[in-house]
Motif scaffolding. Structure first.
Motif, PDB file in Angstrom:
ATOM      1  N   ILE A 207       0.776  -1.276  -0.131  1.00  0.00           N
ATOM      2  CA  ILE A 207       0.237  -0.151   0.115  1.00  0.00           C
ATOM      3  C   ILE A 207       1.008   1.269   0.106  1.00  0.00           C
ATOM      4  CG2 ILE A 207      -2.180  -1.165   1.150  1.00  0.00           C
ATOM      5  CD1 ILE A 207      -1.082   0.161   3.746  1.00  0.00           C
ATOM      6  N   ASP A 208       0.381   2.342  -0.648  1.00  0.00           N
ATOM      7  CA  ASP A 208       1.098   3.491  -0.361  1.00  0.00           C
ATOM      8  C   ASP A 208       0.665   4.473   0.792  1.00  0.00           C
ATOM      9  OD1 ASP A 208      -1.095   4.974  -1.248  1.00  0.00           O
ATOM     10  OD2 ASP A 208      -0.682   4.861  -3.305  1.00  0.00           O
ATOM     11  N   ALA A 209       1.232   5.766   1.070  1.00  0.00           N
ATOM     12  CA  ALA A 209       0.916   6.339   2.055  1.00  0.00           C
ATOM     13  C   ALA A 209      -0.664   6.937   2.203  1.00  0.00           C
ATOM     14  CB  ALA A 209       1.861   7.513   2.336  1.00  0.00           C
ATOM     15  N   THR A 210      -1.185   6.687   1.108  1.00  0.00           N
ATOM     16  CA  THR A 210      -2.717   7.021   1.215  1.00  0.00           C
ATOM     17  C   THR A 210      -3.544   6.036   1.456  1.00  0.00           C
ATOM     18  OG1 THR A 210      -3.095   7.042  -1.122  1.00  0.00           O
ATOM     19  CG2 THR A 210      -2.070   8.953  -0.586  1.00  0.00           C
ATOM     20  N   GLY A 211      -2.928   4.813   1.652  1.00  0.00           N
ATOM     21  CA  GLY A 211      -3.645   3.513   1.840  1.00  0.00           C
ATOM     22  C   GLY A 211      -4.062   2.703   0.682  1.00  0.00           C
ATOM     23  N   GLU A 212      -3.966   3.091  -0.518  1.00  0.00           N
ATOM     24  CA  GLU A 212      -4.261   2.568  -1.730  1.00  0.00           C
ATOM     25  C   GLU A 212      -3.309   1.267  -1.957  1.00  0.00           C
ATOM     26  OE1 GLU A 212      -6.441   3.117  -4.082  1.00  0.00           O
ATOM     27  OE2 GLU A 212      -6.798   5.151  -4.351  1.00  0.00           O
ATOM     28  N   VAL A 213      -4.013   0.265  -2.292  1.00  0.00           N
ATOM     29  CA  VAL A 213      -3.242  -0.726  -2.839  1.00  0.00           C
ATOM     30  C   VAL A 213      -2.503  -0.541  -4.086  1.00  0.00           C
ATOM     31  CG1 VAL A 213      -3.273  -3.551  -3.503  1.00  0.00           C
ATOM     32  CG2 VAL A 213      -4.672  -2.635  -1.535  1.00  0.00           C
ATOM     33  N   ARG A 214      -1.015  -1.010  -4.371  1.00  0.00           N
ATOM     34  CA  ARG A 214      -0.510  -0.752  -5.542  1.00  0.00           C
ATOM     35  C   ARG A 214       0.239  -1.879  -5.898  1.00  0.00           C
ATOM     36  NH1 ARG A 214       0.086   4.910  -6.034  1.00  0.00           N
ATOM     37  NH2 ARG A 214       0.383   4.417  -8.198  1.00  0.00           N
ATOM     38  N   TRP A 215       0.041  -2.972  -5.255  1.00  0.00           N
ATOM     39  CA  TRP A 215       0.812  -4.278  -5.460  1.00  0.00           C
ATOM     40  C   TRP A 215       0.114  -5.404  -4.760  1.00  0.00           C
ATOM     41  CZ3 TRP A 215       3.144  -8.262  -2.998  1.00  0.00           C
ATOM     42  CH2 TRP A 215       4.138  -9.080  -3.792  1.00  0.00           C
ATOM     43  N   TYR A 216      -0.247  -6.513  -5.391  1.00  0.00           N
ATOM     44  CA  TYR A 216      -0.564  -7.589  -4.375  1.00  0.00           C
ATOM     45  C   TYR A 216      -0.184  -8.865  -5.217  1.00  0.00           C
ATOM     46  CZ  TYR A 216      -4.681  -8.959  -7.282  1.00  0.00           C
ATOM     47  OH  TYR A 216      -5.441  -9.500  -8.329  1.00  0.00           O
ATOM     48  N   MET A 217      -0.099  -9.924  -4.333  1.00  0.00           N
ATOM     49  CA  MET A 217       0.239 -11.217  -4.840  1.00  0.00           C
ATOM     50  C   MET A 217      -0.878 -12.219  -4.963  1.00  0.00           C
ATOM     51  SD  MET A 217       2.812 -13.990  -2.886  1.00  0.00           S
ATOM     52  CE  MET A 217       3.974 -12.701  -2.387  1.00  0.00           C
ATOM     53  N   ASN A 218      -1.166 -12.525  -6.243  1.00  0.00           N
ATOM     54  CA  ASN A 218      -2.188 -13.546  -6.631  1.00  0.00           C
ATOM     55  C   ASN A 218      -1.366 -14.959  -6.693  1.00  0.00           C
ATOM     56  OD1 ASN A 218      -3.988 -15.643  -7.612  1.00  0.00           O
ATOM     57  ND2 ASN A 218      -5.133 -14.041  -8.902  1.00  0.00           N
ATOM     58  N   VAL A 219      -1.457 -15.551  -5.634  1.00  0.00           N
ATOM     59  CA  VAL A 219      -0.700 -16.936  -5.188  1.00  0.00           C
ATOM     60  C   VAL A 219      -0.945 -17.985  -5.850  1.00  0.00           C
ATOM     61  CG1 VAL A 219       0.180 -15.983  -3.024  1.00  0.00           C
ATOM     62  CG2 VAL A 219      -1.832 -17.588  -3.086  1.00  0.00           C
ATOM     63  N   ASP A 220      -2.021 -18.028  -6.761  1.00  0.00           N
ATOM     64  CA  ASP A 220      -2.687 -19.417  -7.102  1.00  0.00           C
ATOM     65  C   ASP A 220      -1.715 -20.313  -7.981  1.00  0.00           C
ATOM     66  OD1 ASP A 220      -4.914 -18.544  -5.928  1.00  0.00           O
ATOM     67  OD2 ASP A 220      -6.254 -17.956  -7.649  1.00  0.00           O
ATOM     68  N   SER A 221      -0.642 -19.692  -8.406  1.00  0.00           N
ATOM     69  CA  SER A 221       0.209 -20.671  -9.394  1.00  0.00           C
ATOM     70  C   SER A 221       1.249 -21.110  -8.683  1.00  0.00           C
ATOM     71  CB  SER A 221       0.631 -19.668 -10.433  1.00  0.00           C
ATOM     72  OG  SER A 221       1.701 -18.734 -10.059  1.00  0.00           O
ATOM     73  N   ILE A 222       1.378 -20.567  -7.453  1.00  0.00           N
ATOM     74  CA  ILE A 222       2.614 -21.100  -6.485  1.00  0.00           C
ATOM     75  C   ILE A 222       2.050 -21.844  -5.010  1.00  0.00           C
ATOM     76  CG2 ILE A 222       4.235 -19.743  -7.491  1.00  0.00           C
ATOM     77  CD1 ILE A 222       4.415 -18.047  -5.046  1.00  0.00           C
ATOM     78  N   TYR A 223       0.863 -21.821  -4.823  1.00  0.00           N
ATOM     79  CA  TYR A 223       0.279 -22.122  -3.481  1.00  0.00           C
ATOM     80  C   TYR A 223      -1.159 -23.079  -3.706  1.00  0.00           C
ATOM     81  CZ  TYR A 223      -1.541 -21.245   1.389  1.00  0.00           C
ATOM     82  OH  TYR A 223      -1.927 -21.250   2.573  1.00  0.00           O
ATOM     83  N   ASP A 224      -1.114 -24.061  -2.957  1.00  0.00           N
ATOM     84  CA  ASP A 224      -2.223 -24.911  -2.894  1.00  0.00           C
ATOM     85  C   ASP A 224      -2.641 -25.247  -1.458  1.00  0.00           C
ATOM     86  OD1 ASP A 224      -4.165 -26.769  -3.075  1.00  0.00           O
ATOM     87  OD2 ASP A 224      -3.168 -28.075  -4.466  1.00  0.00           O
ATOM     88  N   MET A 225      -3.672 -24.770  -0.870  1.00  0.00           N
ATOM     89  CA  MET A 225      -3.812 -25.140   0.691  1.00  0.00           C
ATOM     90  C   MET A 225      -4.053 -26.442   0.872  1.00  0.00           C
ATOM     91  SD  MET A 225      -6.326 -22.122   2.221  1.00  0.00           S
ATOM     92  CE  MET A 225      -7.293 -21.674   0.691  1.00  0.00           C
ATOM     93  N   GLU A 226      -4.616 -27.327  -0.180  1.00  0.00           N
ATOM     94  CA  GLU A 226      -4.888 -28.742  -0.073  1.00  0.00           C
ATOM     95  C   GLU A 226      -3.690 -29.549  -0.286  1.00  0.00           C
ATOM     96  OE1 GLU A 226      -9.440 -29.448  -1.219  1.00  0.00           O
ATOM     97  OE2 GLU A 226      -8.320 -28.083  -2.876  1.00  0.00           O
ATOM     98  N   SER A 227      -2.482 -28.992  -0.538  1.00  0.00           N
ATOM     99  CA  SER A 227      -1.146 -29.760  -0.520  1.00  0.00           C
ATOM    100  C   SER A 227      -0.350 -29.468   0.500  1.00  0.00           C
ATOM    101  CB  SER A 227      -0.644 -29.468  -1.663  1.00  0.00           C
ATOM    102  OG  SER A 227       0.663 -29.779  -2.095  1.00  0.00           O
ATOM    103  N   VAL A 228       0.352 -30.676   0.991  1.00  0.00           N
ATOM    104  CA  VAL A 228       1.349 -30.830   2.066  1.00  0.00           C
ATOM    105  C   VAL A 228       2.397 -29.704   1.747  1.00  0.00           C
ATOM    106  CG1 VAL A 228       2.730 -32.061   3.482  1.00  0.00           C
ATOM    107  CG2 VAL A 228       0.409 -32.739   3.187  1.00  0.00           C
ATOM    108  N   TYR A 229       2.803 -29.958   0.420  1.00  0.00           N
ATOM    109  CA  TYR A 229       3.864 -29.249   0.087  1.00  0.00           C
ATOM    110  C   TYR A 229       3.920 -28.177  -0.700  1.00  0.00           C
ATOM    111  CZ  TYR A 229       6.352 -33.428   1.754  1.00  0.00           C
ATOM    112  OH  TYR A 229       6.477 -34.578   2.651  1.00  0.00           O
ATOM    113  N   ASN A 230       2.685 -27.524  -0.736  1.00  0.00           N
ATOM    114  CA  ASN A 230       2.582 -26.185  -1.445  1.00  0.00           C
ATOM    115  C   ASN A 230       1.523 -25.167  -0.780  1.00  0.00           C
ATOM    116  OD1 ASN A 230       4.008 -26.412  -3.981  1.00  0.00           O
ATOM    117  ND2 ASN A 230       2.824 -28.387  -4.058  1.00  0.00           N
ATOM    118  N   GLY A 231       1.349 -25.574   0.770  1.00  0.00           N
ATOM    119  CA  GLY A 231       0.513 -24.805   1.325  1.00  0.00           C
ATOM    120  C   GLY A 231       1.262 -24.136   2.577  1.00  0.00           C
TER     121      GLY A 231
END
Length: 611
Positions: A207-231
């Motif tokens: 976020i910037d100093a005005t509180g606006e989101v300027r970058w975020y991480m969409n983790v879907d390609s590197i993260y899987d909550m249902e996987s032992v080794y990727n959650g």
């Protein structure tokens, strides 16, 4: 002789007519005149590619178009009363990304991006170019947990204050979406667990100093909550000298640049498990990972997996070069802190039914008798007796400084695995460690008497269930160590207060004299804010050299566990203070979000590297 049918003859004639009538430029579609160019260009170089590496949707690359680009500068035109992002881009970054990297786009908005560069063609002709691009970035999208408590997919912020000197700040916020049902399908370290018992969807944004989101991480390609080794839970973010981010989650430790380009994404080395909390980029070039050991034989002959009590040192190639097995260095049976903790809020293991309850000596003995192991507060190898939540390297003597939540102690340990000093209440330490406890002094060097967890001088207190013990490198030397810590405050004075709302947290700075074995408290904030600022778990305090300031994230205030129910969502405070001041220069509320940590992000490091 072959017979030609009427239909075949007609098709041949029609094809010939089409070829003769077609303009010669058709050959450009992959024919003899060259490769096809099918994209739309806005400016004088190549096409715009948004979200180029799939995990950073508010980034883009303006392709080089086959030219050599130098002297590159980028500016994201701010919204009205918005914060400006601008940066220089090294030639190496242009080469790495095949064009101009664009960072800091507003979501769900047509952004104006101003770029300037020198363009050189194959003949060597140079041309200075200044131009603007229009780039739309889509809305923020992250996972949901299906509850009414989640009101947005990313942060809702309220800027209380931001002094002009801090208007250029960008803050990386590392928060968590708790209790998504997908994340509760795997329990690691049977019967109950380690890092996979913690499987919360990441909410990582800048976020910037005005509180606006300027970058975020969409983790879907590197993260899987249902996987032992990727959650797991994404934690331990740091921005290195090369501008890239490192962090870990569950059974992985990773490094990516801010555009989303993977530098590495690795499984933990085979002898370890359950990364959480801390990934330190040490000055010796190695990585310090807070992990656990996945097979340890206890003195009683039982084999267990340990919990949050190992520091593994890994070199850039992924080879383990050393480790600190804390049950061999400290006393895993020191229980004076364990018995004073609120069992309803043990870091992220939030249990409303246990709110306000503490453990007794009989409870601890029963755990051992019943062979109850796992991610539970208790003593002995195989239980959460240490709960180390930060590691920091001291290059002056090749040692590490750890924060042990369940010992309410900040501890310095050498390469020889010997304790150098302990910053924490002297109660309950056996003789081998008691002599290492630092003696508190006031600003004039006079001793301060402390016993049974309490000090007679109100200008000094120990930390209690603290997070993030970080060395201030620019102010420290071989003798003096300046330290920041977030004193969460549970079990303060080795007891639970008569009323829950008597609890408070502090951001604190200490000065350790390693020759004399003393510690002085230099600064604190939070006590005056009382229970409204109290964070039972998580949080951060960290020195920032560029502005000579202290960055503080009180990450879980207003989260209460009352009579078996969770009351109120956390509303974190993100604050920054000029050195020595107790009035914040920046105060931003993150509304209704489970906070872990936050810290400044420096865009100039990401794209313009120091020579």
């Amino acid at each position: 002789m072959k017979t030609i049918t009427k239909s075949a003859l007609a098709a041949a004639v029609l094809g010939a007519l089409m070829l003769s009538a077609a303009p010669t430029t058709v050959m450009a579609a992959g024919g003899a005149s060259g490769a096809a160019v099918k994209y739309a260009k806005q400016g004088q170089i190549g096409e715009v590619i948004t979200n180029p590496y799939r995990i950073a949707p508010l980034t883009a690359i303006i392709r080089s178009g086959g030219y050599t680009l130098t002297d590159v500068k980028v500016r994201i035109v701010p919204k009205e009363n918005g914060a400006e992002i601008k940066y220089d881009v090294d030639r190496s970054e242009v080469l790495t990304h095949g064009g101009i990297p664009v960072f800091g786009l507003y979501p769900d908005y047509v952004n104006t991006v101003e770029v300037s560069y020198t363009r050189t063609d194959l003949t060597g002709e140079k041309k200075a170019v200044n131009e603007a691009y229009k780039i739309y970035a889509p809305p923020v999208y992250t996972e949901g947990n299906g509850t009414v408590s989640q009101k947005s997919t990313m942060f809702d912020t309220t800027v209380v204050k931001a002094d002009p000197e801090f208007k250029d700040r960008l803050y990386l916020v590392n928060n968590l979406l708790v209790s998504p049902p997908k994340g509760s399908r795997v329990v690691w370290n049977n019967p109950s667990g380690g890092a996979l018992e913690w499987c919360f969807y990441p909410q990582n944004a800048i976020i910037d100093a005005t509180g606006e989101v300027r970058w975020y991480m969409n983790v879907d390609s590197i993260y899987d909550m249902e996987s032992v080794y990727n959650g797991g839970v994404m934690m331990g973010f740091q921005q290195g000298d090369d501008g890239a981010l490192t962090w870990g989650y569950g059974q992985r430790y990773v490094k990516y640049d801010i555009m989303g380009r993977e530098v590495f994404n690795r499984r933990l080395p085979a002898g370890y498990e359950d990364f959480s909390h801390s990934f330190d980029q040490a000055q010796n070039g190695n990585f310090l990972l807070r992990v656990a050991a996945n097979d340890v034989r206890r003195p009683d002959g039982r084999n267990v997996r340990t919990v949050r009590d190992v520091i593994a040192e890994v070199n850039p190639a992924g080879r383990v070069v050393d480790d600190w097995r804390l049950w061999e260095i400290l006393d895993p049976y020191r229980d004076v802190v364990i018995k004073s903790l609120d069992q309803g809020a043990v870091c992220l293991n939030l249990d409303a039914d246990s709110a306000g309850k503490t453990l007794s000596s009989a409870d601890l003995a029963a755990m051992d008798k019943e062979e109850h192991f796992g991610d539970i507060t208790g003593v002995g190898i195989g239980r959460n007796w240490a709960h180390v939540n930060s590691v920091d390297y001291d290059p002056t003597d090749d040692s590490i400084i750890i924060s042990s939540r369940h010992q309410s102690a900040i501890i310095k340990i050498g390469r020889d695995k010997k304790v150098k000093w302990i910053l924490g209440a002297p109660d309950g330490w056996q003789k081998a460690w008691a002599d290492k406890v630092l003696k508190p002094v006031d600003k004039d060097g006079n001793p301060i008497k402390c016993e049974q967890g309490k000090c007679e001088n109100t200008t000094f207190d120990w930390t209690w269930t603290q997070h993030t013990a970080f060395r201030i490198d620019s102010k420290s030397d071989k003798r003096f160590v300046y330290l920041t810590a977030f004193d969460n405050g549970d079990g303060r004075g080795l007891e639970q207060p008569p009323l829950p709302d008597m609890k408070y947290s502090r951001a604190v700075v200490y000065k350790v004299d390693q020759e004399k074995g003393t510690v002085e408290q230099l600064w604190e904030f939070g006590k005056e804010r009382g229970h409204a600022w109290y964070s039972p778990v998580t949080s951060l305090t960290q020195y920032e050299a560029d502005k000579d300031s202290i960055m503080v994230y009180s990450a879980t205030p207003e989260m209460q566990l009352v009579k078996g129910k969770a009351v109120g969502a956390p509303n974190p405070y993100l604050m920054e203070f000029k050195w020595g001041s107790t009035e914040p220069a920046v105060e931003i509320r993150i509304n209704g979000s489970m906070g872990y940590q936050a810290m400044p992000f420096r865009v100039e490091k990401a794209f313009h590297h120091a020579k």
